[in-house]
Design an enzyme around this catalytic site. Sequence first.
Site, PDB file in Angstrom:
ATOM      1  N   ASP A  32      39.879  65.899  66.702  1.00 36.80           N
ATOM      2  CA  ASP A  32      41.176  65.267  66.855  1.00 36.80           C
ATOM      3  C   ASP A  32      41.167  64.059  65.907  1.00 36.80           C
ATOM      4  OD1 ASP A  32      43.671  64.468  67.573  1.00 36.80           O
ATOM      5  OD2 ASP A  32      43.299  64.406  69.729  1.00 36.80           O
TER       6      ASP A  32
HETATM    7  C1  BGC Z   1      46.673  63.947  68.867  1.00 37.73           C
HETATM    8  C2  BGC Z   1      46.605  65.403  68.456  1.00 37.73           C
HETATM    9  C3  BGC Z   1      47.359  65.617  67.182  1.00 37.73           C
HETATM   10  C4  BGC Z   1      46.802  64.700  66.124  1.00 37.73           C
HETATM   11  C5  BGC Z   1      47.470  64.846  64.779  1.00 37.73           C
HETATM   12  C6  BGC Z   1      46.314  63.013  67.732  1.00 37.73           C
HETATM   13  O1  BGC Z   1      46.636  61.701  68.042  1.00 37.73           O
HETATM   14  O2  BGC Z   1      45.834  63.707  69.966  1.00 37.73           O
HETATM   15  O3  BGC Z   1      47.103  66.217  69.480  1.00 37.73           O
HETATM   16  O4  BGC Z   1      47.283  66.946  66.798  1.00 37.73           O
HETATM   17  O5  BGC Z   1      46.968  63.362  66.549  1.00 37.73           O
HETATM   18  O6  BGC Z   1      48.731  64.315  64.793  1.00 37.73           O
END
Ligand code: BGC
Length: 792
Positions: free
Chosen positions: A304
């Site tokens: 993530d």
């Molecule tokens: C989130 C993810 C997301 C990623 C990219 C993160 O803050 O937890 O779910 O895919 O950002 O935007």
Amino acid sequence: MKINKDGFHLFAGLKSKFLMLLLGSLIMAGKAYSQSTPQLGKAPIKEVIGAMTLQEKAKIVVGMGMDLPPIPPDADVPDFLKNRKKDPDAEKYPLKVKGAAGHTHPIPRLGIPSIVVSDGPAGLRIDPIRNKGSSKTYHATAFPVETLLASSWDTSLVREVGEAYGREVHAYGVDILLAPALNIHRNPLGGRNFEYYSEDPLVAGEMTAAMVNGVESNGVGTSIKHFVANNQETNRNNINTIVSERAMREIYLKGFEIAVKNAQPWTVMSSYNKLNGTYTSQRHDLLTTILRDEWNLNGFVMTDWFGGDDAVAQMKAGNDLIMPGSVKKMDAIVNAVQSGKLDEKVLDRNVGRILNIILKSPSFNGYDYTNNPDLKRDAEVARKAAAQGMVLLKNDGDALPLDNVQNIAAFGNTSYNIILGGTGSGDVNEAYSVELTQGLQDAGYHLDADLQQSYTRYIKKAKGNRPKPQGLFARPEPIDEMTISADLASEKAHTNDVAIITIGRNAGEGSDRTLKGDYYLTDKEQQMIQTVSEAFHDAGKKVIVVMNIGGVTDVARWRDEVDAILLAWQPGQEAGHAITDVLSGKVNPSGKLATTIPMKYSDIPSSKYFPGTPEKNPQKVVYKEGIYNGYRYYDTFDVKPAYEFGYGLSYTTFSFDHMKLSSRAFNGPMKVTVDVTNNGNVPGKEVAQLYLSAPAKSMDKPAQELRGFAKTRLLKPGETQTVTFTVRDSDLASYDTKSSSWKADAGTYTVKVGASSRDIRQTGTFELKSSEVVERDHDVLKPESNIMEMKP
Ligand code: BGC
């Protein structure tokens, strides 16, 4: 010198010969070049990796960074966000899809393109405007949130949504969608619950598999997330989640297992949290032993965004791609190989997995994307899906559908300011949204103009006065309800046929919900329901509440005051139309709760442990409820919910008859059939649910567990459909920690089929003669200390 015509030709001939020669030698040189420089897709991946420098390998496993808005020096964000070194490649190869979450490094000399990844679970999240002043826009469809989709209990519908969604991903030049998300609804205060499907892993896993298959049918990828046990937003980047092996296997991993085995997503996204002391992205047992050795994941794993704290540990664990990536992380990987801390073979393995997926991507295949998806067609899918996932919770005196209704008094801010979906990366930049009032008007209802005017004015003013949301993930402050006086309510009750009150909630990434004024209604909301209900009931009129929410919100304190409650969830951009479709009876509701609504917050098994300790700044959260999440708890510990798991009304009624088990003694997969008949006067769909109660001999067991579900087609009045379930060995088994295996105890098993977890219509039993070990797994995921889980 004069050159005659022929002379000119001679010269021209010589020139063209020379050019031919030059071209020939260039081709030869090109051939020699491509022979010595393997190209992705032409040479075996091994050779491509063999031709890479160490720096190039590091580029493949670390993304090209992220376009972040300028971060003020005093902003409350981690330091690495402020002091970032510029990646020269990022300037050379700008992100081709504005607003996408990230992209990988290209290596042109090896024929490796950059691939683009973008959010998120309810629709493709990209910037709608690229050049100010240009009329070209890049909107995407806001589909209903996942919690609504799961409430349809209809995997073919979810696949259809996935297909539409994937068409947009493809058309906009994105290679991998960062969705679906399937964390378990552990506690209704979880800020991102709207992005997730259910409290039950079977529903979550089946929905995910359907969505992945739908999206990927377009030749683009998905990233199922967040792996794993990421069930809260409070201190989400560092929280230490302590869970037993059994709860991990049966509840938190199970949905991912179903999705990986049934859909083989291109990628999996590891989560932010620590699990039993170590970041999930740095756990070899999770990302290699379980994901690859046990479940055979073929794709790759990405972090993530900014997750974890050790790039080298991530590489070793099998977290192949680090996102969004930074120069610092690339350097760390290069240094680790050079100093012998990281075996280059491990790096090669990760590079290989990423290249394998890049080979399938539209970017690699030179797909000439249109930037022009058929948004009209997809909006129809969004509207249809939204209506199919709404849950009719209450309908006293057949208040719904709206028969003999012309004039509607709509109360509540959200009636005029609908919420399509949650905030954060799960938010979508849609082209338009349909208000509830617009939906009602489009269907021919007449709205009280005076109320409409006062609400519109009130909301406009309140929006003008509220502070601008601060921070990356801040959501707009909710607007307090207007005070509805008894006089006003009574006047409206006399001039209208019915009252519709909408209660709205919004939440999202970055924070969890609060109990007061969010899970529970505000005093103003409570007062509005009471005043409006009294006045309308005095005038002999009905009151309908529409709940426009992303996560479970209290109903028990006020439901007795109203006649009907429609749980509309957050229905995406066609919200107003879809809600009206159900209110009017154009669509007969067939949604069922995929997550329980309790009587009160303190009934929730995790309520005492959420969001962790110490209270002020939680560092650790212990899942003491173990496997007893959701209905597994309420049914085993005899706690009556307000509306149970699997519950939902229809404008018709169904009967369940003639349940048959293919045998009385279990030996291999068993077929269970049931006849579902529509006994009412209008066409409708029913969700048949199969629960199994297993003997609790070698270990404690939930009173019952969902082991299958099937949604009927639209049944005409009087029509019957036979639904078939298959009960497999694995459905009989629970996870035995001592032997790290799934065991089925000998004894009598009860099969229950019904319309909800507490509305069982048919039961039968079968015997398992002797205990069985259904599957042996690895002995991994041990928590650091004894959890003292609750037991029945
Ligand atoms: C989130 C993810 C997301 C990623 C990219 C993160 O803050 O937890 O779910 O895919 O950002 O935007």
